[in-house]
Design a protein around this motif. Structure first.
Motif, mmCIF file in Angstrom:
data_model
loop_
_atom_site.group_PDB
_atom_site.id
_atom_site.type_symbol
_atom_site.label_atom_id
_atom_site.label_comp_id
_atom_site.label_asym_id
_atom_site.label_seq_id
_atom_site.Cartn_x
_atom_site.Cartn_y
_atom_site.Cartn_z
ATOM 1 N N SER A 120 -1.175 -24.934 -2.041
ATOM 2 C CA SER A 120 -0.561 -23.831 -1.290
ATOM 3 C C SER A 120 -0.627 -22.279 -2.546
ATOM 4 O O SER A 120 -0.108 -23.325 -3.393
ATOM 5 N N ASP B 162 -7.494 -21.893 -1.262
ATOM 6 C CA ASP B 162 -6.105 -22.323 -1.173
ATOM 7 C C ASP B 162 -6.174 -23.194 0.170
ATOM 8 O O ASP B 162 -6.536 -23.111 1.232
ATOM 9 N N ALA C 248 -3.791 -25.759 2.046
ATOM 10 C CA ALA C 248 -3.320 -25.749 3.278
ATOM 11 C C ALA C 248 -4.350 -24.172 4.464
ATOM 12 O O ALA C 248 -3.992 -24.087 5.609
ATOM 13 N N GLN C 249 -4.257 -22.871 3.508
ATOM 14 C CA GLN C 249 -4.996 -21.758 4.786
ATOM 15 C C GLN C 249 -6.434 -22.752 5.060
ATOM 16 O O GLN C 249 -6.788 -22.331 6.227
ATOM 17 N N SER D 255 -7.842 -17.555 2.267
ATOM 18 C CA SER D 255 -6.796 -17.347 0.423
ATOM 19 C C SER D 255 -6.482 -16.638 0.315
ATOM 20 O O SER D 255 -5.314 -16.340 -0.871
ATOM 21 N N ALA E 57 -3.267 -15.218 0.970
ATOM 22 C CA ALA E 57 -2.006 -16.243 0.830
ATOM 23 C C ALA E 57 -1.269 -15.624 -0.371
ATOM 24 O O ALA E 57 -0.358 -15.737 -0.814
ATOM 25 N N THR F 237 3.967 -15.329 4.816
ATOM 26 C CA THR F 237 3.387 -16.067 5.984
ATOM 27 C C THR F 237 1.126 -15.533 5.880
ATOM 28 O O THR F 237 1.894 -14.331 6.732
#
Length: 606
Positions: free
Chosen positions: A56, A76, A78-79, A201, A204, A334
């Motif tokens: 992340s 990223d 998580a994204q 990404s 983020a 976020t």
């Protein structure tokens, strides 16, 4: 599409590891990050630009930024997981399981303070291989030095960081990250979804920078505005109670005999209104606004509501808690909201009352460049549906003018028709206008109708950029699901059912699901365009020492040196043209931004 080198950076308490095309480095955190950044520069100089992979962005951006790494290209995990599989949860165990066709819900989770909890095998005695030896790569799953268990899941001890007790294991964790990033690259559905993964990404990374830098807020001006609305700063609780009573009295005086009504109790407020002949089902702002001319108490109530919001949410305590001594409002950001993919922020950054906008002011020697995407959702509908007539309407500065001509309605009615199509309103005057819209632009309305039917059936959609958005009936089911095509300009990139139908699609909940997906397919694509635009702006304005300080749905605010503000504004507009051309390649849709240079946010064009 340029070839890039993937550098996967994993960080732990005091250690870091990076896996790349030339092997793996692991060791003390600061030193290893510095070596990784030097390696990235060397690869770039050799014609191989680097894309940083991370679990992340929040985990690695501060360290990489401190080492002056170039963060224009990132991946990223998580994204990308949220993009591909939907929902919000995106920890390493979940992302790994979903990408490998395993049930994320069955992934083992750490159990703290368990006597038998596996804390990692002891380090192999006398292991002679240094951490950067390529021979460390890919330990076999299930072995002591692999984060992957024999059943294919990640060790929970590796996920929470307790297992990485040696450089070899730290390196293996970075290799696991690299393997997952490569796996996700294979899973994304074509060039457009890959572009989405890149921009998500980048968003983020931008979120970390927004949280770090904050929004410039002139504290003295903010306190002045608060004082004008709710009175001076209370000296103590008794003084706060007195000021609250003064605000309440301004409403009570319009309805003699109703003094003491609790204005914070909606039922009591309804009773107060009924006493002057106003019967309303609720006390929401838009409901009360319709009765402003009926009795003076309504205007007083609306004014009271605005002051109460400031007093309770955006008053002196809020300023004390969230605005730093240097005059920056900070909160957590976020990159997606877990639904259709909009950026979100805390501490009022996404809900700042308009009355406080004059306090959002450029610092000395600087100006704000404020840019607002105009009519973005209907323009996105034209692009994703491929409706040629609707796309032609977007060439006008005001899209609703040619739509009104096509429908034989005035502009306000045409706007109602377009919004009704996207939000699912079908009754009353909106229903007639929507029927006219369907006849004039059947491809655009049909695109929305198909998303609605998927939602009614308890299914899920993929947005234009590939984000999975599931209804409550469908849920986010990881990698499972066969995707039906709804039909877009390229044969369809939205839609599909997950699991069962959720029952006959004729009840209120089914209709609500349909309306949700009807809007999400447009809101999601608009969010994807916005983040691609923001990511492009972030890079384009760097030569001018300018920085994005706010992303608000469809609006960007940039803090720029006054001497470069005109150039920054031009770069912001050019970035929109570039992002839209890349995102909606071949589309005839015109996207526009109202861009202004101003000392405060309140001075921006609307």
């Amino acid at each position: 599409m340029p070839v890039t080198a993937l550098l996967a950076l994993a960080l732990g308490t005091g250690w870091a590891a990076v896996a790349g095309p030339e092997g793996t480095l692991a060791g003390p955190r600061e030193e290893t990050v510095r070596r990784a950044v030097a390696l990235a520069r060397d690869l770039t100089d050799r014609g191989l630009p680097v894309r940083w992979a991370c679990w992340s962005a929040a985990e690695v951006v501060p360290d990489l930024a401190a080492a002056r790494a170039n963060l224009d290209r990132t991946w990223d995990v998580a994204q990308v997981h949220r993009l591909r599989f939907g929902g919000w949860r995106a920890d390493p165990a979940t992302a790994w399981a979903a990408a490998h066709d395993l049930d994320p819900a069955a992934a083992p989770r750490p159990v703290a303070d368990d006597l038998f909890d596996f804390a990692g095998d002891p380090a192999p005695a006398g292991d002679p291989r240094p951490a950067e030896d390529p021979g460390l790569d890919d330990p076999a799953p299930g072995t002591a030095d692999s984060p992957v268990r024999t059943d294919g899941y990640l060790r929970p001890e590796a996920v929470d960081g307790r297992w990485q007790t040696t450089p070899r294991r730290a390196g293996a964790w970075a290799q696991t990250l690299a393997a997952l990033a490569r796996r996700q690259e294979q899973l994304v559905g074509g060039p457009r979804e890959r572009l989405t993964a890149w921009s998500e990404s980048a968003a983020a990374v931008l979120c970390v920078e927004l949280e770090r830098d904050g929004l410039p807020l002139h504290r003295a001006r903010a306190e002045q505005i608060v004082a004008e609305l709710v009175g001076p700063r209370p000296q103590d609780e008794a003084d706060a109670h007195r000021l609250r009573a003064v605000r309440d009295e301004a409403v009570w005086r319009h309805v003699p005999g109703r003094e003491g009504t609790d204005l914070r109790n909606p039922e009591q407020v309804r009773g107060l209104l009924a006493a002057v002949g106003i019967d309303v089902p609720d006390t929401r702002k838009h409901r009360l606004a319709a009765y402003q001319g009926a009795h003076p108490v309504v205007a007083a109530l609306l004014q009271w509501r605005a002051a109460e919001r400031i007093a309770t949410t955006y008053g002196y305590r809020w300023l004390d808690e969230h605005v730093g001594p240097e005059g920056r409002l900070r909160g957590r950001w976020t990159a997606c909201d877990g639904a259709a993919g909009r950026m979100t922020a805390q501490n009022g950054l996404h809900n700042l009352p308009a009355v406080l906008r004059p306090a959002v002011a450029a610092e000395p020697g600087h100006l704000l460049v404020c840019a607002d995407l105009g009519q973005v959702e209907p323009r996105v509908l034209a692009a994703v549906s491929g409706d040629p007539a609707f796309q032609a309407a977007t060439q006008a500065p005001d899209l609703y003018a040619p739509v009104a001509n096509a429908l034989g309605l005035d502009r306000p009615a045409a706007k109602v028709a377009v919004l009704a199509a996207m939000y699912g309103q079908t009754s009353g005057a909106a229903g007639d206008a929507l029927r006219r819209l369907t006849r004039a632009y059947p491809q655009a309305v049909g695109y929305l109708d198909r998303a609605y039917e998927v939602g009614r059936a308890g299914g899920a959609i993929r947005t234009y950029g590939g984000r999975l958005v599931a209804t409550g009936a469908a849920g986010a089911t990881g990698a499972a699901g066969e995707w039906d095509r709804l039909g877009g300009p390229d044969g369809g990139r939205v839609g599909g059912r997950v699991g069962g139908s959720g029952g006959p699609p004729d009840d209120a909940r089914a209709r609500a699901r349909g309306r949700f997906l009807r809007n999400a397919v447009i809101q999601g694509a608009a969010a994807e365009l916005f983040k691609a635009w923001a990511a492009t702006v972030r890079v384009a304005i760097r030569p001018y020492d300018a920085h994005i300080v706010l992303c608000l749905h469809d609006e960007l605010v940039v803090h720029a040196p006054a001497s470069a503000a005109t150039l920054v504004a031009a770069a912001v507009d050019a970035a929109l043209t570039s992002a839209a051309a890349g995102w909606f390649a071949g589309s005839e849709v015109g996207f526009r931004s109202a861009t202004s240079i101003c000392p405060t946010w309140a001075d921006a064009k609307t």
